[in-house]
Design an enzyme around this catalytic site. Structure first.
Site, PDB file in Angstrom:
ATOM      1  CE  LYS A   1      -3.498  40.225  11.228  1.00 37.59           C
ATOM      2  NZ  LYS A   1      -4.734  39.884  10.947  1.00 37.59           N
ATOM      3  CG  ASN A   2      -6.111  42.953  13.113  1.00 36.40           C
ATOM      4  OD1 ASN A   2      -5.970  42.121  11.903  1.00 36.40           O
ATOM      5  ND2 ASN A   2      -6.223  42.098  14.212  1.00 36.40           N
TER       6      ASN A   2
ATOM      7  CB  CYS B   1     -10.882  30.530  10.327  1.00 35.49           C
ATOM      8  SG  CYS B   1     -10.774  31.410  11.810  1.00 35.49           S
TER       9      CYS B   1
ATOM     10  NE  ARG C   1     -13.010  34.974  12.992  1.00 35.88           N
ATOM     11  CZ  ARG C   1     -11.629  35.707  12.675  1.00 35.88           C
ATOM     12  NH1 ARG C   1     -10.804  34.830  12.331  1.00 35.88           N
ATOM     13  NH2 ARG C   1     -11.692  37.128  12.760  1.00 35.88           N
TER      14      ARG C   1
ATOM     15  CG  ASP D   1      -6.182  38.997  18.112  1.00 35.86           C
ATOM     16  OD1 ASP D   1      -6.402  40.085  17.624  1.00 35.86           O
ATOM     17  OD2 ASP D   1      -6.860  38.011  18.146  1.00 35.86           O
TER      18      ASP D   1
ATOM     19  NE  ARG E   1      -3.643  35.104   7.104  1.00 38.54           N
ATOM     20  CZ  ARG E   1      -4.867  34.961   7.520  1.00 38.54           C
ATOM     21  NH1 ARG E   1      -5.296  33.898   8.041  1.00 38.54           N
ATOM     22  NH2 ARG E   1      -5.525  36.230   7.513  1.00 38.54           N
TER      23      ARG E   1
HETATM   24  C1  EPZ Z   1     -11.091  40.927  14.704  1.00 36.94           C
HETATM   25  O1  EPZ Z   1     -11.682  39.850  13.880  1.00 36.94           O
HETATM   26  C2  EPZ Z   1      -9.559  40.802  14.410  1.00 36.94           C
HETATM   27  N1  EPZ Z   1      -9.446  40.622  12.732  1.00 36.94           N
HETATM   28  C3  EPZ Z   1      -9.037  39.365  14.981  1.00 36.94           C
HETATM   29  O2  EPZ Z   1      -7.721  39.249  14.931  1.00 36.94           O
HETATM   30  C4  EPZ Z   1      -9.636  39.325  16.531  1.00 36.94           C
HETATM   31  O3  EPZ Z   1      -9.399  38.192  17.028  1.00 36.94           O
HETATM   32  C5  EPZ Z   1     -11.124  39.876  16.690  1.00 36.94           C
HETATM   33  O4  EPZ Z   1     -11.385  40.913  16.039  1.00 36.94           O
HETATM   34  C6  EPZ Z   1     -11.423  40.192  18.184  1.00 36.94           C
HETATM   35  O5  EPZ Z   1     -10.760  41.003  18.724  1.00 36.94           O
HETATM   36  C7  EPZ Z   1      -9.190  42.064  12.375  1.00 36.94           C
HETATM   37  O6  EPZ Z   1      -9.395  42.945  12.954  1.00 36.94           O
HETATM   38  C8  EPZ Z   1      -8.998  41.561  10.870  1.00 36.94           C
HETATM   39  P1  EPZ Z   1     -15.104  40.092  15.661  1.00 36.94           P
HETATM   40  P2  EPZ Z   1     -13.326  40.133  13.789  1.00 36.94           P
HETATM   41  O7  EPZ Z   1     -16.120  40.073  14.738  1.00 36.94           O
HETATM   42  O8  EPZ Z   1     -13.858  41.181  13.537  1.00 36.94           O
HETATM   43  C9  EPZ Z   1     -18.538  36.908  16.709  1.00 36.94           C
HETATM   44  C10 EPZ Z   1      -5.900  38.245  14.512  1.00 36.94           C
HETATM   45  O9  EPZ Z   1      -5.302  37.267  14.943  1.00 36.94           O
HETATM   46  N2  EPZ Z   1     -19.746  37.457  15.809  1.00 36.94           N
HETATM   47  O10 EPZ Z   1     -14.786  41.031  16.797  1.00 36.94           O
HETATM   48  O11 EPZ Z   1     -13.612  38.604  12.778  1.00 36.94           O
HETATM   49  C11 EPZ Z   1     -17.551  36.105  16.486  1.00 36.94           C
HETATM   50  O12 EPZ Z   1     -17.580  34.767  16.062  1.00 36.94           O
HETATM   51  C12 EPZ Z   1      -7.204  38.121  14.022  1.00 36.94           C
HETATM   52  O13 EPZ Z   1      -5.097  39.219  14.214  1.00 36.94           O
HETATM   53  C13 EPZ Z   1     -20.937  36.978  15.530  1.00 36.94           C
HETATM   54  O14 EPZ Z   1     -21.341  36.095  16.059  1.00 36.94           O
HETATM   55  O15 EPZ Z   1     -13.918  39.317  15.125  1.00 36.94           O
HETATM   56  C14 EPZ Z   1     -16.531  36.220  17.746  1.00 36.94           C
HETATM   57  O16 EPZ Z   1     -17.197  35.219  18.475  1.00 36.94           O
HETATM   58  C15 EPZ Z   1      -7.890  36.990  14.601  1.00 36.94           C
HETATM   59  N3  EPZ Z   1     -21.472  37.569  14.429  1.00 36.94           N
HETATM   60  C16 EPZ Z   1     -17.157  37.769  18.141  1.00 36.94           C
HETATM   61  O17 EPZ Z   1     -18.434  37.776  17.707  1.00 36.94           O
HETATM   62  C17 EPZ Z   1     -20.694  38.473  13.537  1.00 36.94           C
HETATM   63  O18 EPZ Z   1     -21.467  39.269  12.510  1.00 36.94           O
HETATM   64  C18 EPZ Z   1     -16.120  38.764  18.175  1.00 36.94           C
HETATM   65  O19 EPZ Z   1     -15.845  38.640  16.602  1.00 36.94           O
HETATM   66  C19 EPZ Z   1     -19.327  38.972  13.746  1.00 36.94           C
HETATM   67  C20 EPZ Z   1     -18.729  38.478  14.963  1.00 36.94           C
END
Ligand code: EPZ
Length: 423
Positions: A22-23, A117, A122, A305, A397
């Site tokens: 998916k990702n 969420c 996020r 995850d 999802r």
């Molecule tokens: C990706 O989300 C995945 N989703 C998530 O999978 C996964 O949990 C996550 O990476 C971490 O591995 C997809 O790939 C579609 P991040 P993403 O930006 O990119 C903070 C699932 O279950 N952050 O790497 O949204 C954020 O709040 C889903 O399949 C900022 O502060 O996650 C978090 O604490 C859930 N500012 C950390 O970084 C930003 O601009 C990592 O988030 C961006 C992120």
């Protein structure tokens, strides 16, 4: 409203096919916006998020045909409409991944800002700051982010925090920028590396995807592509944890063992045997299930995850395990539901201490997010009596026909429809 009903506890025996990731599929679908030609994605999982992304591409001016496991994104025949509406973005945060491609391809993008969420606030500040560094003018107004740039230009972007979709958004933006971009402190997830492969197929020059520094030489124009998506390491890891909890012997077809190293290390410690068999992986757990301690971290650390699924396994291990969540501030929503099934879990801030119990007891439980729902399914596999997991739209999802896959490996599991169930 659908629910999943399980009757534990049975060992799992048989073969389960692992679907495409998916990702990886979501950013690659968004990358089709970078070229006007027809692109073909293969090995795409049949998930709600894929349908939502196809609908989003449609709103943006790109029609597609979803015939799982293929998605064909047709040539751009209509004038583009670079506006991603609230109604679609609120369904799927990953919609923010159209921001980079739209501003790079059309010089303008208006995307509904994804809110928080269940698992955390996020924010997307890193995405916006990165695009600003490439010359985009960013405005946030009325719940939307508007990005404008006649043509993005290559630059150095240093992320404050490793962000998966942030890295992916900037990779796609830089692929059509003028000149060379260097991204520093990037996410190193296998899905990021996979996007790098596709952008190179399209004619961008991406080096270092999968490492913490990525260099991208932008192109004036990009080509469409034909690409088969990698297998889903999180789906495969979920089935490994299910075999670990329930016991048994299962062959996971196409499981991406190399992408699962941090998970496999912990599961072997817990008493599982995990071996490669050609393109597949055999997972067995016949002896005692031992506890282990886990701290989530960006790849190649233990994936957040997989945290909930591993916690479900630790609920029936012989001893105490400690799980520390460092990525998302609110990713223990499954804990109260597992406790309702008889688990012994104590949480303190971002740490959970799990005292294994001999057996869980079946109950009616509520899914709160995608991976939490997978952990409740695993708990239901090992619980006495009947478990009903509600709100499985979370599960759909990210898991393709999970009840059929687990049912094929001997689980007593079915999808049921609950009349009058509130959404
Ligand atoms: C990706 O989300 C995945 N989703 C998530 O999978 C996964 O949990 C996550 O990476 C971490 O591995 C997809 O790939 C579609 P991040 P993403 O930006 O990119 C903070 C699932 O279950 N952050 O790497 O949204 C954020 O709040 C889903 O399949 C900022 O502060 O996650 C978090 O604490 C859930 N500012 C950390 O970084 C930003 O601009 C990592 O988030 C961006 C992120």
């Amino acid at each position: 409203m659908d629910a999943i009903r399980l009757r534990g506890a049975r060992k799992l025996e048989g073969t389960i096919r692992v679907s495409g990731a998916k990702n990886a599929a979501l950013p690659i679908l968004c990358a089709t916006l970078l070229s006007d030609g027809e692109s073909l994605l293969r090995n795409v999982p049949g998930l709600q998020d894929i349908e939502t992304t196809a609908a989003l591409l449609g709103v943006l001016g790109r029609d597609s045909t979803v015939s799982i496991p293929e998605v064909r994104v047709h040539p751009a025949t209509r004038p583009p409409n670079p506006e991603a509406p609230y109604d679609l973005v609120r369904k799927m945060r990953a919609s923010v991944l159209v921001l980079g491609p739209l501003v790079a391809r059309y010089g303008r993008a208006k995307v509904s800002l994804p809110g928080g969420c269940a698992i955390g606030a996020r924010p997307v500040d890193q995405h916006l700051r990165g695009l600003e560094a490439l010359g985009a003018r960013i405005q946030v107004e009325h719940g939307f982010v508007v990005a404008e740039a006649p043509r993005l230009r290559g630059a150095e972007v240093v992320f404050d925090i490793q962000t998966v979709t942030g890295t992916e958004n900037l990779m796609m933006a830089a692929a059509l920028a003028k000149g060379r971009t260097t991204l520093v402190n990037c996410a190193r997830e296998p899905e990021v590396e996979e996007l790098g492969r596709v952008l190179n197929k399209m004619g961008a020059r991406v080096e270092g995807a999968g490492t913490s520094t990525i260099h991208i030489q932008g192109a004036d124009e990009l080509e469409p592509f034909d690409h088969a998506i990698i297998a889903d390491r999180i789906e495969a890891g979920t089935f490994m944890a299910a075999v670990g909890a329930a016991g048994g012997n299962v062959l996971l077809e196409h499981a991406p063992l190399d992408d699962l190293e941090p998970v496999v290390v912990k599961l072997r410690k817990a008493g599982l045997t995990i071996d490669r068999e050609g393109d597949h992986v055999r997972v067995t757990r016949l002896g005692v299930l031992r506890p282990c301690d886990v701290t989530t971290a960006p790849h190649p650390g233990f994936p957040t995850d997989m945290q909930a699924q591993l916690m479900a396994l630790l609920c029936v291990a012989s001893g105490r395990g400690v799980v520390t969540e460092t990525i998302f501030e609110n990713r223990f929503m499954h804990v109260p539901e597992l406790i309702r099934m008889g688990a012994r879990i104590e949480t303190r801030n971002n740490t959970a201490i799990i005292e294994g119990v001999p057996r869980l007891s079946g109950a009616s439980v509520m899914a709160t997010d995608l991976r939490a729902s997978a952990s409740l399914v695993i708990a239901g596999l090992v619980a006495d009596g009947e478990t009903t997991v509600r709100r499985v739209y979370h599960l759909d999802r990210g898991y393709e026909a999970i009840e059929k896959k687990l049912g094929g490996a001997g689980a007593d599991i079915e999808r049921i429809h609950l009349e009058g169930e509130p959404p």
